[in-house]
Design a protein around this motif. Sequence first.
Motif, PDB file in Angstrom:
ATOM      1  N   ALA A 221      25.926  78.156  40.220  1.00  0.00           N
ATOM      2  CA  ALA A 221      26.018  76.703  40.219  1.00  0.00           C
ATOM      3  C   ALA A 221      24.682  76.092  40.639  1.00  0.00           C
ATOM      4  CB  ALA A 221      27.114  76.230  41.158  1.00  0.00           C
ATOM      5  N   GLY A 222      24.359  74.976  40.050  1.00  0.00           N
ATOM      6  CA  GLY A 222      23.167  74.214  40.405  1.00  0.00           C
ATOM      7  C   GLY A 222      23.334  72.800  39.899  1.00  0.00           C
ATOM      8  N   ILE A 223      22.252  72.028  39.883  1.00  0.00           N
ATOM      9  CA  ILE A 223      22.296  70.663  39.378  1.00  0.00           C
ATOM     10  C   ILE A 223      22.286  70.698  37.859  1.00  0.00           C
ATOM     11  CG2 ILE A 223      21.102  68.449  39.266  1.00  0.00           C
ATOM     12  CD1 ILE A 223      20.008  69.034  42.068  1.00  0.00           C
ATOM     13  N   VAL A 224      23.278  70.068  37.262  1.00  0.00           N
ATOM     14  CA  VAL A 224      23.418  69.998  35.809  1.00  0.00           C
ATOM     15  C   VAL A 224      23.156  68.554  35.384  1.00  0.00           C
ATOM     16  CG1 VAL A 224      24.985  70.319  33.857  1.00  0.00           C
ATOM     17  CG2 VAL A 224      25.145  71.840  35.847  1.00  0.00           C
ATOM     18  N   HIS A 225      22.172  68.352  34.526  1.00  0.00           N
ATOM     19  CA  HIS A 225      21.859  67.015  34.035  1.00  0.00           C
ATOM     20  C   HIS A 225      22.944  66.516  33.091  1.00  0.00           C
ATOM     21  CE1 HIS A 225      19.991  64.089  31.267  1.00  0.00           C
ATOM     22  NE2 HIS A 225      19.162  63.795  32.258  1.00  0.00           N
ATOM     23  N   ASN A 226      23.394  67.377  32.190  1.00  0.00           N
ATOM     24  CA  ASN A 226      24.497  67.126  31.258  1.00  0.00           C
ATOM     25  C   ASN A 226      24.103  66.387  29.982  1.00  0.00           C
ATOM     26  OD1 ASN A 226      27.068  68.277  31.418  1.00  0.00           O
ATOM     27  ND2 ASN A 226      27.564  67.138  33.268  1.00  0.00           N
ATOM     28  N   ASP A 227      22.850  65.974  29.827  1.00  0.00           N
ATOM     29  CA  ASP A 227      22.380  65.442  28.542  1.00  0.00           C
ATOM     30  C   ASP A 227      20.881  65.677  28.422  1.00  0.00           C
ATOM     31  OD1 ASP A 227      22.756  64.298  26.030  1.00  0.00           O
ATOM     32  OD2 ASP A 227      22.368  62.269  26.745  1.00  0.00           O
ATOM     33  N   TYR A 228      20.458  66.885  28.793  1.00  0.00           N
ATOM     34  CA  TYR A 228      19.032  67.204  28.801  1.00  0.00           C
ATOM     35  C   TYR A 228      18.569  67.494  27.380  1.00  0.00           C
ATOM     36  CZ  TYR A 228      14.599  69.083  30.495  1.00  0.00           C
ATOM     37  OH  TYR A 228      13.265  69.297  30.745  1.00  0.00           O
ATOM     38  N   LYS A 229      17.569  66.747  26.913  1.00  0.00           N
ATOM     39  CA  LYS A 229      17.053  66.902  25.549  1.00  0.00           C
ATOM     40  C   LYS A 229      15.644  66.335  25.494  1.00  0.00           C
ATOM     41  CE  LYS A 229      19.462  62.622  24.237  1.00  0.00           C
ATOM     42  NZ  LYS A 229      20.277  61.950  23.208  1.00  0.00           N
ATOM     43  N   VAL A 230      14.963  66.601  24.380  1.00  0.00           N
ATOM     44  CA  VAL A 230      13.558  66.208  24.256  1.00  0.00           C
ATOM     45  C   VAL A 230      13.378  64.712  24.473  1.00  0.00           C
ATOM     46  CG1 VAL A 230      11.576  66.081  22.691  1.00  0.00           C
ATOM     47  CG2 VAL A 230      12.996  68.140  22.725  1.00  0.00           C
ATOM     48  N   ASP A 260      23.572  73.039  30.570  1.00  0.00           N
ATOM     49  CA  ASP A 260      22.378  72.291  30.184  1.00  0.00           C
ATOM     50  C   ASP A 260      21.585  73.014  29.100  1.00  0.00           C
ATOM     51  OD1 ASP A 260      22.427  69.911  31.606  1.00  0.00           O
ATOM     52  OD2 ASP A 260      21.239  70.662  33.280  1.00  0.00           O
ATOM     53  N   LEU A 261      21.462  74.323  29.215  1.00  0.00           N
ATOM     54  CA  LEU A 261      20.736  75.070  28.192  1.00  0.00           C
ATOM     55  C   LEU A 261      21.461  74.975  26.855  1.00  0.00           C
ATOM     56  CD1 LEU A 261      18.355  76.833  27.420  1.00  0.00           C
ATOM     57  CD2 LEU A 261      19.645  78.841  28.214  1.00  0.00           C
ATOM     58  N   GLY A 262      22.785  75.042  26.882  1.00  0.00           N
ATOM     59  CA  GLY A 262      23.555  74.882  25.650  1.00  0.00           C
ATOM     60  C   GLY A 262      23.389  73.500  25.054  1.00  0.00           C
ATOM     61  N   THR A 263      23.356  72.470  25.886  1.00  0.00           N
ATOM     62  CA  THR A 263      23.138  71.106  25.412  1.00  0.00           C
ATOM     63  C   THR A 263      21.773  70.990  24.739  1.00  0.00           C
ATOM     64  OG1 THR A 263      24.564  70.150  27.116  1.00  0.00           O
ATOM     65  CG2 THR A 263      22.935  68.694  26.118  1.00  0.00           C
ATOM     66  N   LEU A 264      20.758  71.568  25.372  1.00  0.00           N
ATOM     67  CA  LEU A 264      19.411  71.520  24.806  1.00  0.00           C
ATOM     68  C   LEU A 264      19.363  72.221  23.454  1.00  0.00           C
ATOM     69  CD1 LEU A 264      16.482  70.624  25.358  1.00  0.00           C
ATOM     70  CD2 LEU A 264      16.094  72.865  26.396  1.00  0.00           C
ATOM     71  N   LEU A 265      19.991  73.384  23.345  1.00  0.00           N
ATOM     72  CA  LEU A 265      20.023  74.119  22.080  1.00  0.00           C
ATOM     73  C   LEU A 265      20.754  73.329  20.993  1.00  0.00           C
ATOM     74  CD1 LEU A 265      20.764  77.673  23.487  1.00  0.00           C
ATOM     75  CD2 LEU A 265      18.654  76.968  22.337  1.00  0.00           C
ATOM     76  N   ASN A 266      21.784  72.609  21.387  1.00  0.00           N
ATOM     77  CA  ASN A 266      22.543  71.787  20.449  1.00  0.00           C
ATOM     78  C   ASN A 266      21.647  70.781  19.738  1.00  0.00           C
ATOM     79  OD1 ASN A 266      24.486  69.508  19.646  1.00  0.00           O
ATOM     80  ND2 ASN A 266      23.650  68.705  21.550  1.00  0.00           N
ATOM     81  N   TYR A 267      20.717  70.185  20.460  1.00  0.00           N
ATOM     82  CA  TYR A 267      19.831  69.172  19.885  1.00  0.00           C
ATOM     83  C   TYR A 267      18.600  69.777  19.201  1.00  0.00           C
ATOM     84  CZ  TYR A 267      22.259  65.504  22.555  1.00  0.00           C
ATOM     85  OH  TYR A 267      23.181  64.632  23.051  1.00  0.00           O
ATOM     86  N   TRP A 268      18.390  71.067  19.354  1.00  0.00           N
ATOM     87  CA  TRP A 268      17.111  71.681  19.019  1.00  0.00           C
ATOM     88  C   TRP A 268      17.039  72.121  17.556  1.00  0.00           C
ATOM     89  CZ3 TRP A 268      13.709  71.854  23.132  1.00  0.00           C
ATOM     90  CH2 TRP A 268      12.479  72.495  22.927  1.00  0.00           C
ATOM     91  N   PRO A 269      16.057  71.615  16.790  1.00  0.00           N
ATOM     92  CA  PRO A 269      15.875  72.098  15.420  1.00  0.00           C
ATOM     93  C   PRO A 269      15.305  73.510  15.433  1.00  0.00           C
ATOM     94  CG  PRO A 269      14.090  70.632  16.007  1.00  0.00           C
ATOM     95  CD  PRO A 269      15.058  70.605  17.174  1.00  0.00           C
TER      96      PRO A 269
END
Length: 365
Positions: A221-230, A260-269
């Motif tokens: 567990a840590g701090i999760v931003h929850n909408d981390y993207k470029v 958060d890593l999954g969220t980032l990958l979701n937005y990532w081309p």
Amino acid sequence: MTAAAGATEPQDEVAPVRAGEELDWTTLAAHLRANVDDLDGEFSVLQFPKGSANLTYRVSFGDRRLVVRRPPFGKIAPGAHDMGREYKVLSRLHERYDRAPRALLHCADDSVIGAEFLVSEYRDGIVVWDSLPGSMAHLPNAGERIGLAVIDGLADLHAVDPASCGLSDLGRPDGYLERQVRGWSSRWDAVAGHAPSAETAKIVQEVGARIRASVPTSQRAGIVHNDYKVDNCQFTPGNPDRVTSVFDWDMATTGDVLVDLGTLLNYWPDRTVDPGSDAAFIAVPGMHGLDLPSRAEVVERYAAGSSLDLSSIAWYEAFGCWKTVVILQQLYARFVRGETSDERMGQRGDLVEPLARRALGLLPG
């Protein structure tokens, strides 16, 4: 006192306030002068026009600039657009994570501007949207460097001990993933009636079923931003190697950091996949021109500084896609219900089904 200060500035960072999204500027200015120190000079306001949900304004008192954020107009999903949560995070996190802008004020009194709102410091810089900024376009490997800086900014956030900045009570890490899945399922159910088609609704429901059937075991567990993207990251012009600010903390919590890593990958081309495949689809298609590192390189970069097992990262990426599907549907539903005049929201429904198909391809049948 003015509600706009002229033409859109460079980078289209701010613009005159959109019709229908004006607030009671007189009352707001008086409230800020009474509750924030050192506000002198004429009041003026411009809007950050590129955000899709919360309404965000840059207010000025002479040369002093601040940011004011409030939830969108209309019906709000339970737990969404939490200005009190964002204030709590940003009034403390900056002590350990210098990319977090400092929050100055939270107002829970709806009578001031019609909703609760947050006030934070304003930071100069540029946000990368769908093309390389002019100050970086001439630099070698600029897109790759921007991408690596975004990943490093996320890893640095996850290295912060929540207790070190008074955020140990921000969330409940135990059972975090299960609660998240239930919560996003409920959010979809609330707007599914406005789905663009019956086929779209069927696909999204299948994604949800597969997500619920394969929840992994959380590791740390840590701090999760929850909408981390470029485009929630800010850079200094001409420097693609370090993120200087991270925005939009209203969904932040403590929980499984791989979300958060999954969220980032979701937005990532991903330049390595067939452009016509479901795997290539992202909700911000213009980002393909940035020439960012591949998704595999994203995972590799993050793994280099982490002890976590990333063998289940496909589930987290699918979960990130599914959450974005629900958010897109919420925005589209607001447009259908006449709660926003922003025509971009009417186009969000077109993105729901292809992104859901991408999520489906990441999950076991």
